[in-house]
Write a protein that holds these residues in place. Structure first.
Motif, PDB file in Angstrom:
ATOM      1  N   TRP A  62       0.858  -1.090  -0.195  1.00 36.53           N
ATOM      2  CA  TRP A  62      -0.059  -0.088   0.079  1.00 36.53           C
ATOM      3  C   TRP A  62       0.840   1.118  -0.059  1.00 36.53           C
ATOM      4  CZ3 TRP A  62      -0.863   3.872   3.760  1.00 36.53           C
ATOM      5  CH2 TRP A  62      -1.579   4.747   3.483  1.00 36.53           C
ATOM      6  N   LEU A  63       1.906   1.269   0.940  1.00 37.80           N
ATOM      7  CA  LEU A  63       2.916   2.471   0.878  1.00 37.80           C
ATOM      8  C   LEU A  63       3.638   2.704  -0.399  1.00 37.80           C
ATOM      9  CD1 LEU A  63       4.516   1.939   4.376  1.00 37.80           C
ATOM     10  CD2 LEU A  63       2.876   3.749   3.488  1.00 37.80           C
ATOM     11  N   VAL A  64       3.582   1.621  -1.054  1.00 35.44           N
ATOM     12  CA  VAL A  64       4.426   1.607  -2.494  1.00 35.44           C
ATOM     13  C   VAL A  64       3.314   2.211  -3.316  1.00 35.44           C
ATOM     14  CG1 VAL A  64       5.307   0.239  -4.433  1.00 35.44           C
ATOM     15  CG2 VAL A  64       6.256  -0.343  -2.130  1.00 35.44           C
ATOM     16  N   VAL A  65       2.323   1.546  -3.520  1.00 40.34           N
ATOM     17  CA  VAL A  65       1.241   2.250  -4.342  1.00 40.34           C
ATOM     18  C   VAL A  65       0.816   3.744  -4.216  1.00 40.34           C
ATOM     19  CG1 VAL A  65      -1.225   2.047  -5.029  1.00 40.34           C
ATOM     20  CG2 VAL A  65       0.152  -0.168  -4.725  1.00 40.34           C
ATOM     21  N   VAL A  66       0.915   4.236  -2.840  1.00 40.83           N
ATOM     22  CA  VAL A  66       0.562   5.612  -2.339  1.00 40.83           C
ATOM     23  C   VAL A  66       1.832   6.328  -3.088  1.00 40.83           C
ATOM     24  CG1 VAL A  66       0.553   7.152  -0.647  1.00 40.83           C
ATOM     25  CG2 VAL A  66      -0.955   5.037  -0.482  1.00 40.83           C
ATOM     26  N   PHE A  67       3.005   5.869  -2.842  1.00 41.11           N
ATOM     27  CA  PHE A  67       4.097   6.691  -3.391  1.00 41.11           C
ATOM     28  C   PHE A  67       4.143   6.791  -4.715  1.00 41.11           C
ATOM     29  CE2 PHE A  67       8.358   6.341  -5.150  1.00 41.11           C
ATOM     30  CZ  PHE A  67       8.799   7.785  -4.722  1.00 41.11           C
ATOM     31  N   LEU A  68       4.012   5.799  -5.547  1.00 42.38           N
ATOM     32  CA  LEU A  68       3.833   5.674  -7.095  1.00 42.38           C
ATOM     33  C   LEU A  68       2.769   6.857  -7.615  1.00 42.38           C
ATOM     34  CD1 LEU A  68       4.602   2.013  -7.990  1.00 42.38           C
ATOM     35  CD2 LEU A  68       6.083   3.924  -8.028  1.00 42.38           C
ATOM     36  N   THR A  69       1.462   6.656  -6.865  1.00 45.41           N
ATOM     37  CA  THR A  69       0.444   7.580  -7.053  1.00 45.41           C
ATOM     38  C   THR A  69       0.721   8.990  -7.046  1.00 45.41           C
ATOM     39  OG1 THR A  69      -0.892   5.637  -6.696  1.00 45.41           O
ATOM     40  CG2 THR A  69      -1.977   7.972  -6.789  1.00 45.41           C
ATOM     41  N   ALA A  70       1.329   9.355  -5.743  1.00 48.39           N
ATOM     42  CA  ALA A  70       1.801  10.562  -5.401  1.00 48.39           C
ATOM     43  C   ALA A  70       2.969  11.274  -6.394  1.00 48.39           C
ATOM     44  CB  ALA A  70       2.021  10.865  -3.962  1.00 48.39           C
ATOM     45  N   TYR A  71       3.666  10.470  -6.803  1.00 53.36           N
ATOM     46  CA  TYR A  71       4.971  10.681  -7.417  1.00 53.36           C
ATOM     47  C   TYR A  71       4.565  11.084  -8.884  1.00 53.36           C
ATOM     48  CZ  TYR A  71       9.534  10.373  -9.750  1.00 53.36           C
ATOM     49  OH  TYR A  71      10.871  10.592 -10.187  1.00 53.36           O
ATOM     50  N   ARG A  72       4.881  12.466  -9.375  1.00 54.92           N
ATOM     51  CA  ARG A  72       4.428  12.962 -10.660  1.00 54.92           C
ATOM     52  C   ARG A  72       3.154  12.333 -11.151  1.00 54.92           C
ATOM     53  NH1 ARG A  72       9.920  11.398 -14.220  1.00 54.92           N
ATOM     54  NH2 ARG A  72       8.674  13.166 -15.555  1.00 54.92           N
ATOM     55  N   PRO A  73       2.262  13.038 -10.257  1.00 55.77           N
ATOM     56  CA  PRO A  73       0.907  12.507 -10.784  1.00 55.77           C
ATOM     57  C   PRO A  73       0.292  12.955 -12.012  1.00 55.77           C
ATOM     58  CG  PRO A  73       0.747  14.694  -9.398  1.00 55.77           C
ATOM     59  CD  PRO A  73       2.149  13.923  -9.381  1.00 55.77           C
ATOM     60  N   SER A  74       1.052  13.889 -12.894  1.00 56.73           N
ATOM     61  CA  SER A  74       0.710  14.005 -14.214  1.00 56.73           C
ATOM     62  C   SER A  74       0.904  12.820 -15.224  1.00 56.73           C
ATOM     63  CB  SER A  74       1.582  15.053 -14.664  1.00 56.73           C
ATOM     64  OG  SER A  74       3.013  14.903 -14.620  1.00 56.73           O
ATOM     65  N   PHE A  75       1.256  11.964 -14.533  1.00 51.08           N
ATOM     66  CA  PHE A  75       1.236  10.590 -15.622  1.00 51.08           C
ATOM     67  C   PHE A  75       0.169   9.809 -15.585  1.00 51.08           C
ATOM     68  CE2 PHE A  75       6.029  11.231 -15.363  1.00 51.08           C
ATOM     69  CZ  PHE A  75       6.355  10.794 -16.474  1.00 51.08           C
ATOM     70  N   TRP A  76      -0.871   9.995 -14.518  1.00 55.05           N
ATOM     71  CA  TRP A  76      -2.078   9.391 -14.575  1.00 55.05           C
ATOM     72  C   TRP A  76      -3.110  10.129 -14.384  1.00 55.05           C
ATOM     73  CZ3 TRP A  76      -4.756  10.075  -9.972  1.00 55.05           C
ATOM     74  CH2 TRP A  76      -4.077  10.760  -8.964  1.00 55.05           C
ATOM     75  N   TYR A  77      -2.960  11.528 -14.039  1.00 54.84           N
ATOM     76  CA  TYR A  77      -4.283  12.352 -13.836  1.00 54.84           C
ATOM     77  C   TYR A  77      -4.319  13.463 -14.866  1.00 54.84           C
ATOM     78  CZ  TYR A  77      -7.511  15.181 -11.512  1.00 54.84           C
ATOM     79  OH  TYR A  77      -8.559  15.874 -11.112  1.00 54.84           O
ATOM     80  N   PRO A  78      -5.523  13.682 -15.631  1.00 60.40           N
ATOM     81  CA  PRO A  78      -6.720  12.972 -15.208  1.00 60.40           C
ATOM     82  C   PRO A  78      -7.045  11.778 -16.071  1.00 60.40           C
ATOM     83  CG  PRO A  78      -7.092  14.709 -16.640  1.00 60.40           C
ATOM     84  CD  PRO A  78      -5.509  14.768 -16.421  1.00 60.40           C
ATOM     85  N   ASP A  79      -6.225  11.215 -16.810  1.00 60.37           N
ATOM     86  CA  ASP A  79      -6.496  10.141 -17.675  1.00 60.37           C
ATOM     87  C   ASP A  79      -6.984   8.893 -17.136  1.00 60.37           C
ATOM     88  OD1 ASP A  79      -6.066  12.025 -20.006  1.00 60.37           O
ATOM     89  OD2 ASP A  79      -4.080  11.387 -20.216  1.00 60.37           O
ATOM     90  N   MET A  80      -6.293   8.675 -15.830  1.00 55.13           N
ATOM     91  CA  MET A  80      -6.506   7.178 -15.065  1.00 55.13           C
ATOM     92  C   MET A  80      -6.980   7.805 -13.900  1.00 55.13           C
ATOM     93  SD  MET A  80      -3.081   5.253 -16.597  1.00 55.13           S
ATOM     94  CE  MET A  80      -3.449   3.783 -15.478  1.00 55.13           C
ATOM     95  N   ALA A  81      -7.780   8.593 -13.534  1.00 53.52           N
ATOM     96  CA  ALA A  81      -8.100   8.989 -12.304  1.00 53.52           C
ATOM     97  C   ALA A  81      -8.616   7.582 -11.295  1.00 53.52           C
ATOM     98  CB  ALA A  81      -9.204  10.025 -12.459  1.00 53.52           C
ATOM     99  N   GLU A  82      -9.139   6.531 -12.057  1.00 53.26           N
ATOM    100  CA  GLU A  82      -9.642   5.578 -11.486  1.00 53.26           C
ATOM    101  C   GLU A  82      -8.538   4.838 -10.723  1.00 53.26           C
ATOM    102  OE1 GLU A  82      -8.970   4.521 -15.799  1.00 53.26           O
ATOM    103  OE2 GLU A  82      -9.828   5.993 -14.750  1.00 53.26           O
TER     104      GLU A  82
END
Length: 434
Positions: A62-82
């Protein structure tokens, strides 16, 4: 608040009830339920340990997922907000399991199935989000299926669960991303990944099954030994102890009939009677230890043991208890009983006391056993004179507890104290004070 000895539990009548008819469907349902019964090696402690270890692994992920989600969010937001659904779902599941463990609530079959289903769902969702076949998220299927095989040692349950995970993964690969490129032979790689799922899950399941058979075999041998120990204690009680008691009565009868002027005869009879009392008391050790093996509470057995000690030796003996005795393992109850028995034996053979007091106390963190007498006390070199004290010290150390002797010296009186933690560890300590 201190309480005197225990009340014996009342016997409850057992009523026979007609056995219900079992249909074919209910029998099949029972078979499925039994195949999903959690408990690697059939031992609840193993289930609890595996659940705790897997929970900490889930928190790390979970910590790894949170880190990857928070790190450079432009890679996934808003195209992969899910993608936010993954850490949120895992946080809810992990928090619920952590709460149950902290509150010491039982690990149920439904909870374990929920955890496994949550793992498979999250991994499948990650595969869908990250491109299907090209995503490396499929690697997480292997530890998830291995954990299921550990917690549910049924081979059929493992095969069924692995098949479900394989179907979901294949569907995710076909549906998301670019699908499968048959020209590049990606379907062969996909088959290899799925086969590896079966190899990992079935391999771990077979190892667990083998260890479970070994554990059951060892448990069966231990149960046979315990049964023999109980039968031996009953045999001693019914034969040897009764014979020694009759001999003791015969000696007292002989003293009553002997001529008062024959001092030598009276001395011999007194010495024989003392020896008989000592033998009768030593026989009570294995007899009452058998009651411990039968599953009786420590306090209840000690109450009976102290009453027998007073009856055989004539030394007034009291037992007091504070707190409530919770479930203790047979090993802990047996070793605490052995310490109490050895302390009473030392008081009888060496202390010449006018009274003996036994105290047993329970609290949420530890168990405390004390045996005190007002006899002649221990000599300064008592530790070198026998194995009694060292035997009690070894028993306390084996339970991860502390053992203390007070009263060594000419002042008189001896008190032994054994303190055992609720969850014994491998450390122990030994103290002697004057």
């Amino acid at each position: 608040m201190r309480h005197d000895a225990f009340r014996l539990s009342q016997t409850r009548a057992m009523h026979d009830a007609p056995e219900p008819r079992v249909s074919v469907l209910s029998a099949a349902a029972d078979a499925v339920r039994n195949s999903l019964t959690p408990g690697s090696l059939g031992e609840p402690d193993v289930v609890d340990y595996a659940t705790r270890i897997s929970l900490w692994g889930r928190w790390f992920i979970w910590l790894v997922v949170v880190f990857l989600t928070a790190y450079r969010p432009s890679f996934w937001y808003p195209d992969m907000a899910e993608a936010l659904a993954l850490p949120i779902l895992q946080l809810l599941v992990n928090g619920m399991v952590h709460y149950r463990l902290r509150k010491r609530r039982p690990i149920t079959q439904r909870l374990l199935l929920l955890l496994s289903a949550s793992d498979i769902a999250q991994i499948t969702f990650a595969v869908l989000l990250l491109g299907g076949y090209s995503s490396f998220a499929f690697v997480a299927f292997y530890p998830a299926l291995g954990l299921f095989a550990v917690l549910f040692p049924s081979l059929w349950a493992t095969l069924g669960w692995t098949s479900l995970a394989a179907l979901l993964y294949i569907a995710a690969c076909l549906w998301s991303g670019d699908g499968l490129n048959l020209v590049l032979g990606q379907e062969k790689v996909l088959v290899g990944r799925v086969v590896t799922m079966y190899v990992v899950a079935v391999g771990i399941g077979m190892i667990v099954r083998y260890e479970r058979i070994r554990w059951q075999s060892a448990l069966s041998r231990e149960q046979r030994l315990l049964k023999e120990r109980i039968e031996l204690s009953q045999k001693i009680h019914d034969t040897t102890a009764q014979t020694a008691s009759m001999i003791n009565l015969g000696i007292h009868r002989a003293k009553a009939l002997a001529d008062e002027s024959d001092h030598e005869l009276h001395s011999a009879l007194d010495a024989t009677a003392e020896l008989t009392r000592s033998a009768m008391w030593e026989m009570r050790g294995p007899i009452d230890a058998g009651h411990i093996v039968e599953g009786r509470e420590l306090g209840r057995v000690l109450w009976s043991h102290c009453a027998t000690f007073e009856r055989i030796t004539g030394i007034p003996t009291s037992l007091s208890q504070s707190g409530t005795e919770r479930a203790l393992s047979t090993t802990v109850r047996s070793q605490l009983f052995a310490i109490a028995h050895n302390a009473l034996t030392n008081a009888f053979l060496h202390a010449v006391p006018s009274k003996v007091e036994v105290d047993l106390s329970f609290n949420s963190e530890q168990i405390c056993l004390q045996v005190a007498d007002d006899g002649v006390g221990l000599p300064n070199d008592y530790a070198a004179r026998g194995r009694g004290i060292f035997g009690m010290m070894d028993d306390a150390k084996a339970m991860g507890g502390t053992f203390r002797v007070d009263g060594a010296g000419p002042a008189g009186g001896t008190r032994i104290t054994c303190i055992v933690p609720r969850e014994p560890n491998e450390s122990g300590d030994f103290h002697v004070s004057d």
